[in-house]
Design a protein around this motif. Structure first.
Motif, PDB file in Angstrom:
ATOM      1  N   CYS A 113      19.733   6.233   8.167  1.00  0.00           N
ATOM      2  CA  CYS A 113      18.346   6.451   8.575  1.00  0.00           C
ATOM      3  C   CYS A 113      17.797   7.744   7.992  1.00  0.00           C
ATOM      4  O   CYS A 113      18.546   8.700   7.743  1.00  0.00           O
ATOM      5  CB  CYS A 113      18.283   6.476  10.100  1.00  0.00           C
ATOM      6  SG  CYS A 113      16.595   6.520  10.722  1.00  0.00           S
ATOM      7  N   CYS A 115      16.264   9.919   9.464  1.00  0.00           N
ATOM      8  CA  CYS A 115      16.410  11.037  10.419  1.00  0.00           C
ATOM      9  C   CYS A 115      17.734  11.760  10.230  1.00  0.00           C
ATOM     10  O   CYS A 115      17.993  12.763  10.888  1.00  0.00           O
ATOM     11  CB  CYS A 115      16.267  10.541  11.847  1.00  0.00           C
ATOM     12  SG  CYS A 115      17.677   9.573  12.418  1.00  0.00           S
ATOM     13  N   GLY A 119      18.820  10.411  15.398  1.00  0.00           N
ATOM     14  CA  GLY A 119      18.263   9.440  16.346  1.00  0.00           C
ATOM     15  C   GLY A 119      16.755   9.467  16.305  1.00  0.00           C
ATOM     16  O   GLY A 119      16.145  10.510  16.545  1.00  0.00           O
ATOM     17  N   CYS A 120      16.145   8.328  15.969  1.00  0.00           N
ATOM     18  CA  CYS A 120      14.684   8.223  15.911  1.00  0.00           C
ATOM     19  C   CYS A 120      14.323   6.768  16.223  1.00  0.00           C
ATOM     20  O   CYS A 120      15.226   5.931  16.338  1.00  0.00           O
ATOM     21  CB  CYS A 120      14.184   8.645  14.522  1.00  0.00           C
ATOM     22  SG  CYS A 120      14.537   7.434  13.234  1.00  0.00           S
ATOM     23  N   CYS A 123      16.162   3.901  14.362  1.00  0.00           N
ATOM     24  CA  CYS A 123      17.603   3.655  14.441  1.00  0.00           C
ATOM     25  C   CYS A 123      18.141   3.681  15.871  1.00  0.00           C
ATOM     26  O   CYS A 123      19.311   3.386  16.094  1.00  0.00           O
ATOM     27  CB  CYS A 123      18.370   4.654  13.571  1.00  0.00           C
ATOM     28  SG  CYS A 123      18.213   6.358  14.131  1.00  0.00           S
TER      29      CYS A 123
HETATM   30 ZN   LIG Z   1      16.790   7.492  12.727  1.00  0.00          ZN
END
Ligand SMILES: [Zn+2]
Length: 298
Positions: A113, A115, A119-120, A123
């Motif tokens: 991802c 990011c 974590g975003c 994903c």
């Molecule tokens: Zn992400």
């Protein structure tokens, strides 16, 4: 070895033998189950498709669960203990198996991802769960933080029963994974294929005794008054009982090894159609990679 790999590669892309193109016919396509006929192919190729559906097609599932520790108070000032009759690990495992709606055009793997794996929304899905006993905690109690369409697809899966004075306050994180890592990420279930059945009845040797029809466990042999007719040959289980009870050579049942009936289900995380398309894409990409590697050896 090299020649063999190349032949298989062409098979997945379309031509198992010269002039033959692998064909997929959709017989039944519901949201969570499908039946397809794959023809002009071999058992190994159909098995590749089956394995891609089970092990390679990704889906979202809860991977991390954070449990609140210490007392939990409600709006009336009542105090509850952060406890449940089951170990946290068992609750986390049960939450992991809850089907999470997955749009494969939207979500990407965390480690791939943009990011950087922090974590975003591309994903990760974050769920919160807050329940106070006595009650039963269900999958529907998982509330997505943000988009409400990401709520679990089945709301009535029981997770744990809380007793008087017990409460759970949980944050759960769902990420994309594959069935080969853990069964909770398995996109398709009950994936199986069988050789396409063909039943031939020699009308000259048939005296309409109906013994074949009575012996058939799936009840597909009928009489039209003059001869035995096969009502739905795809239901045949190739058990050969009709062949055994009838006169020698009167009935021939064969399972074709170039045509197969493939059936599968999903748990609702993905649509059955999406599983098929994604599995075919995975095979196409995998074999074009192999072909490229082989070209580089030359
Ligand atoms: Zn992400």
């Amino acid at each position: 070895m090299t020649a063999q790999s190349r032949r298989v590669a062409r098979g997945v892309e379309g031509s198992e033998e010269k002039g033959k193109v692998m064909n997929i016919e959709i017989k039944e396509m519901e949201e969570r189950r499908a039946k397809i006929i794959v023809s002009n192919t071999t058992p190994s190729i159909v098995n590749l498709l089956r394995r891609a559906m089970i092990a390679d097609v990704p889906k979202m599932a809860i991977e991390d669960v954070e449990f609140h520790l210490g007392p939990i108070r409600d709006e009336h000032g009542n105090e509850y203990e952060s406890a449940a009759p089951l170990f946290d690990e068992i609750i986390a495992h049960r939450l992991g198996l809850v089907p999470i709606p997955t749009d494969l055009n939207l979500f990407t793997f965390r480690d791939q991802c943009s990011c950087g794996g922090v974590g975003c929304p591309q994903c990760t899905i974050i769920y919160s769960l807050s329940k106070k006993g006595p009650c039963t905690v269900y999958s529907g109690d998982l509330e997505p933080v943000g988009d409400p369409s990401l709520a679990p697809v089945d709301k009535n899966i029981p997770i744990v029963k809380l007793g008087e004075g017990q409460a759970l306050l949980i944050y759960a994180i769902a990420v994309l994974g594959r069935g080969k890592e853990h069964a909770k990420w398995q996109a398709a279930q009950a994936v199986g294929y069988k050789y396409y059945p063909e039943i031939n009845i020699d009308t000259k040797l048939c005296d309409l005794c109906m013994e074949c029809a009575q012996s058939c466990p799936v009840n597909i042999l009928k009489s039209d008054g003059k001869k035995i007719i096969v009502e739905d040959n795809e239901k045949c289980t190739l058990c050969n009982t009709c062949v055994e009870v009838c006169a020698p050579n009167a009935i021939k049942v064969i399972g074709r090894d170039d045509k197969f009936i493939l059936t599968y289900e999903t748990d609702g995380a993905l649509k059955a159609y999406d599983v098929l398309i994604y599995a075919l894409r995975i095979l196409r990409d995998r074999f074009s990679e192999i072909e490229k590697s082989l070209d580089s050896i030359k």
